[in-house]
Design a protein around this motif. Structure first.
Motif, short mmCIF file in Angstrom:
data_model
loop_
_atom_site.label_atom_id
_atom_site.label_comp_id
_atom_site.label_asym_id
_atom_site.label_seq_id
_atom_site.Cartn_x
_atom_site.Cartn_y
_atom_site.Cartn_z
N ILE A 1 65.23 -3.85 -0.47
CA ILE A 1 65.83 -2.78 -1.26
C ILE A 1 66.19 -3.38 -2.61
O ILE A 1 66.76 -4.48 -2.68
N VAL B 1 62.16 -0.42 -1.43
CA VAL B 1 62.92 0.81 -1.67
C VAL B 1 63.71 0.60 -2.96
O VAL B 1 64.43 -0.39 -3.09
N GLU C 1 62.72 7.79 7.50
CA GLU C 1 63.19 6.46 7.17
C GLU C 1 64.68 6.41 7.46
O GLU C 1 65.35 7.44 7.50
N LEU D 1 61.40 8.71 -0.35
CA LEU D 1 61.18 7.98 0.89
C LEU D 1 60.57 8.92 1.93
O LEU D 1 60.78 10.12 1.90
N ARG E 1 60.12 5.04 -3.82
CA ARG E 1 59.22 3.93 -3.53
C ARG E 1 58.03 4.06 -4.48
O ARG E 1 57.58 5.15 -4.78
N LEU F 1 71.50 4.16 3.34
CA LEU F 1 70.28 3.54 3.87
C LEU F 1 70.67 2.52 4.91
O LEU F 1 71.62 1.76 4.70
N VAL G 1 66.63 7.44 -5.25
CA VAL G 1 65.99 6.46 -4.37
C VAL G 1 64.51 6.80 -4.29
O VAL G 1 64.14 7.97 -4.31
#
Ligand code: ZN
Length: 317
Positions: free
Chosen positions: A236, A282, A313, A309, A295, A8, A293
């Motif tokens: 994050i 995140v 992104e 995500l 959201r 990321l 990962v």
């Protein structure tokens, strides 16, 4: 999808997902009081009732530092880990993953340990031959010593105290050789609650799984300076074992059997669920094999779920 090659990007901050392998252990431990018929739909167990758990570690490059968050089960011989954790490593260990990124142990500046359970601090130390002073009986005998020779290690004081005074319930997961040598070598800093580690990285006390458990928030400075709700700058959140799988973060009553303070876990999750939703954070999971990962979103009934995500992104594989 190889969930362990993701990076990321947040401006000057880069966050790499790494792994020390996949562990297979009893689903009853992971899901506690949740009936098997319900969790088995989310994460089907094998014939021995085991579910796969990633031993995920995270490398944060921020503020000119290389920061490792958690470090798997390691390679020190340990009968309990060999028999209970059933670790499989088709891609090698955390150290192989770091090497693939071109990073040597001496280049790690900071190690943050969410807590001191055996699956989170294994590589904190490795067996090393001590230099030994002349005339010393033990000169040259191997002892566990810090794996990352230039790193300062951080853990909550409460966690260290509990780990060094285990009881019948907790001693099967606190292995002194993982953390006591850090103290002996003077490289361990004990924290009392929320602490800014670097300008972009802070830890927050998230009790429940253990009383001294901490999670990590990465919030690049420019984000804090701007008032705009800018997705590319969203914080994050490295959840740790407050919620080992995303489903634990979605559903407040889903708590593992290992949590020593399960009712506290629920209140901790309630607080951080709201924070994650309001800040569009995140989320990074430490054990989720399917959704590393995501959201948090909320449907019209008010129920939370974690979604992947959005395309585009700032991630690379
Ligand atoms: Zn864990």
């Amino acid at each position: 999808m190889d969930t362990n090659a993701m990076t990321l990007h947040r401006g000057e901050v880069h966050i790499h997902l790494l792994s020390d392998g996949t562990s297979y252990w009893d689903g009853g431990g992971t899901f506690g009081l949740v009936p098997r018929a319900r969790w088995a739909k989310v994460l089907p167990p094998d014939e021995l009732n085991r579910v796969p758990q990633e031993l995920r570690c995270v490398l944060i490059e921020a503020d000119g530092k290389r920061i490792l968050v958690d470090c798997g089960v390691g390679d020190k011989p340990n009968e309990l880990i060999a028999t209970q954790y059933d670790v499989r490593r088709p891609r090698g260990t955390l150290m192989d993953d770091l090497a693939r990124r071109g990073i040597r142990p001496e280049q790690i500046d900071i190690v943050i340990l969410t807590h001191l359970h055996g699956d989170h601090c294994g590589w904190a130390t490795t067996w090393q031959k001590a230099a030994g002073r002349a005339g010393e009986a033990q000169a040259g005998a191997p002892t566990p010593a810090p794996t990352f020779p230039n790193a300062r290690y951080y853990v909550q004081r409460r966690e260290y105290e509990d780990a060094t005074h285990p009881n019948e319930r907790t001693r099967n997961t606190y292995f002194a050789e993982n953390f006591v040598p850090l103290m002996q070598h003077g490289v361990l800093t004990l924290l009392d609650g929320e602490t800014q580690i670097t300008p972009s990285v802070r830890v927050a006390l998230t009790p429940g799984h253990t009383a001294g458990h901490q999670s990590v928030v990465v919030e690049p400075e420019q984000r804090r300076a701007s008032s705009a709700r800018d997705r590319s700058g969203a914080p994050i959140f490295l959840i740790g074992d407050m919620a080992p799988f995303m489903i634990h973060f979605e559903r407040l009553p889903w708590v593992t059997a290992y949590d020593v303070l399960p009712l506290v876990t629920i209140e901790t999750k309630r607080r951080w669920q709201r924070w994650a939703y309001e800040n569009d954070a995140v989320l990074i999971s430490c054990h989720d094999t399917q959704q590393p990962v995501g959201r948090l979103v909320r449907n019209d009934k008010g129920l939370f779920s974690v979604i992947p995500l959005a395309d585009g992104e700032e991630t690379t594989r």
